[in-house]
Scaffold this active site. Sequence first.
Site, mmCIF file in Angstrom:
data_model
loop_
_atom_site.group_PDB
_atom_site.id
_atom_site.type_symbol
_atom_site.label_atom_id
_atom_site.label_comp_id
_atom_site.label_asym_id
_atom_site.label_seq_id
_atom_site.Cartn_x
_atom_site.Cartn_y
_atom_site.Cartn_z
ATOM 1 N N HIS A 197 -52.861 45.262 82.110
ATOM 2 C CA HIS A 197 -52.970 45.178 80.648
ATOM 3 C C HIS A 197 -53.017 46.555 80.014
ATOM 4 O O HIS A 197 -52.613 46.732 78.861
ATOM 5 C CB HIS A 197 -54.160 44.310 80.243
ATOM 6 C CG HIS A 197 -53.868 42.857 80.440
ATOM 7 N ND1 HIS A 197 -54.325 42.147 81.514
ATOM 8 C CD2 HIS A 197 -53.088 42.010 79.725
ATOM 9 C CE1 HIS A 197 -53.857 40.916 81.444
ATOM 10 N NE2 HIS A 197 -53.111 40.797 80.372
ATOM 11 N N GLU A 439 -48.580 30.000 84.347
ATOM 12 C CA GLU A 439 -48.944 31.286 84.947
ATOM 13 C C GLU A 439 -49.411 31.129 86.384
ATOM 14 O O GLU A 439 -49.700 32.128 87.048
ATOM 15 C CB GLU A 439 -50.084 31.934 84.157
ATOM 16 C CG GLU A 439 -49.730 32.231 82.730
ATOM 17 C CD GLU A 439 -50.851 32.951 82.013
ATOM 18 O OE1 GLU A 439 -50.763 34.171 81.871
ATOM 19 O OE2 GLU A 439 -51.821 32.290 81.608
ATOM 20 N N ASP A 463 -48.641 36.954 85.455
ATOM 21 C CA ASP A 463 -49.588 36.288 86.347
ATOM 22 C C ASP A 463 -48.881 35.390 87.355
ATOM 23 O O ASP A 463 -49.313 35.292 88.501
ATOM 24 C CB ASP A 463 -50.595 35.472 85.534
ATOM 25 C CG ASP A 463 -51.715 36.359 85.013
ATOM 26 O OD1 ASP A 463 -52.231 37.163 85.808
ATOM 27 O OD2 ASP A 463 -52.042 36.278 83.821
ATOM 28 N N CYS A 510 -43.034 34.966 78.314
ATOM 29 C CA CYS A 510 -43.717 35.991 77.521
ATOM 30 C C CYS A 510 -44.312 37.082 78.415
ATOM 31 O O CYS A 510 -45.017 37.954 77.930
ATOM 32 C CB CYS A 510 -44.782 35.380 76.627
ATOM 33 S SG CYS A 510 -46.064 34.521 77.538
#
Length: 595
Positions: A197, A439, A463, A510
């Site tokens: 992240h 995910e 993920d 995404c």
Amino acid sequence: MSQESQLKRQGIAASGGVCRGRVHLLDKKHLHVPQHRVSKDQLEAELSRFESAIVQTRKELKAMHQSLKEKVGSQHADIFEAHLMVLEDAALLQETHQMVRDNGCNVEHAYWSISEKYARAFEAMEDDYLRERAVDLRDVSQRVLTQLMGQQDDMRLYQLKVPSIVVGHDLTPSMTAMLDRNMVLGFATDVGSQTSHTAILARALQIPAVVGLHNISQQLREDDFVLLDGYNGMVVQNPSDQILFEYGQFIRMHEDQEARLAKVRDLPAITLDDHPVALEANLDQPEDAAAILKQGADGVGLFRSEYLFLNQTQWPDEATQAQAYQSVVETLPRRPVTIRTLDLGADKLSHLVHSGEESNPALGFRAIRISLAREDIFQTQLRAILRASHHGQLRVMFPMVTSLEELEGSLRHLEACKAQLQAEGTPYDDDIQVGVMIETPAAAMIVDELAEKVDFVSIGTNDLIQYAMAVDRTNDLIAGLYQPTHPAIIRLISQVTQRAHAAGTQVGVCGEMAGEPVMVPLLIGLGVDELSVAPPLVPRVKYLIRRLKLEEARDFAAKALKMSTSAEILQATQGLVRRLVPEIMPMNTHDLSTL
Ligand code: PEP
Ligand code: MG
């Protein structure tokens, strides 16, 4: 700078851009103010630790005042009197106490959060005198924190006075979210990977970054002069004049590319054979919504709502959240805005929900698991989303789902919140679109059943790859094993699109894979309807879509599905994209003559 002293270090390219400047080194051991829960029976001990730190700081300030008075006279020593007043400030002390008691958190975190809140308020003031008080406040808070936790070098990260390149062992996503974009030219870290992240945020903030450099924080010194190349994952210490010149040319070439891309910004994302692709952007902080519009995105495919909860002294209430969501939809009128419910956990920890350490946080108390365990948190967020849905085209989606029960549980909470608002007479969009993220391999395997219950599914490849390949997405040591083109991943995506489509449900991607031009023809060929990418990547992806034929993408995907290694698929897709759009391929500086 002499040619001999130039030293090149290769890491992982995390965020594009080239910068050069002086190093600001973070202390490895104390990268951030720790946050953790304190049990009720330890609260008094925690507060008395705070009292001792204040007493010690008072002694220190008085001694400095005295010593300076003797050396240069009382006029210059008065600054410490002002600092003593800041130290004793009743509001600061009282709010810190209150936060420790109300939230059950450690005192370093409480004191730092409260003092930063005030420092930022001072900083925003017009009056020069009041603005300067922010500096005093931070000086004092650093002293108190030093008493509480030893050297706290990271404080300086938020108060850089000279634009610098930040170098450290690691930066957490919450630290990255607070970086001052005007002062941080770029950053380089020992650890990290492309889909952590921290890297994702750096791309959104357009801060050049290189991660996974292993020991850069030990090799560089404060004020060293470096050049950082975030496109190719390189840091050059003491760059020679020649390399600076060559990079100057490289940057100009990049600017030419950007100018070419700018021309498609406001055109539709449609293939040469008229197949429209919904091209949206990922949003991490509400204030970046306007940037999304400028990049020509069709909306927001993923709003990572958890950033509203990081770096907070207390849980944002329903009105605060509703206001944040509403501000985003109002900035993007007539465009879909997809709010993902809270995805705290793994590398995004908040003392508000996490106490103590988990041995496998990525497999632990995270995302929908937190929401389902904490009805108060979940329903507050859902009510806020529903309230904001009255003001625009909001969509809601649930992260990290692994079972039908989790999705059904989430939908029940949504219905319960709708019923509450209805009874209260509060307006909301009753037809709000609902989605689920794919995910986990478990969700991918049951996507047909999940898809029946929702309006859209969105594949979170960051993920999905991590969990399918058993590769920690933040670990630089195994970054080479994190392979988006692994046949298992391509086949999973193919199955998800086919089964979701069979249920009449749209499919988006995404994860970071969607913004990687090399992956775009493959994803579209596999049937993906919607791509949501980091805002700065929107024009590049759009340019490529506009040069692509759906038929060609489908043929290519069919061939890729028969290939057996990730290298084979990667090579083939690189070949295709190079052929289609050689003029916008990312530039490679590895072969600059002087490196
Ligand atoms: C993903 O996992 O691909 C995703 C988009 O979510 P995040 O990166 O926030 O985990
Ligand atoms: Mg995810």
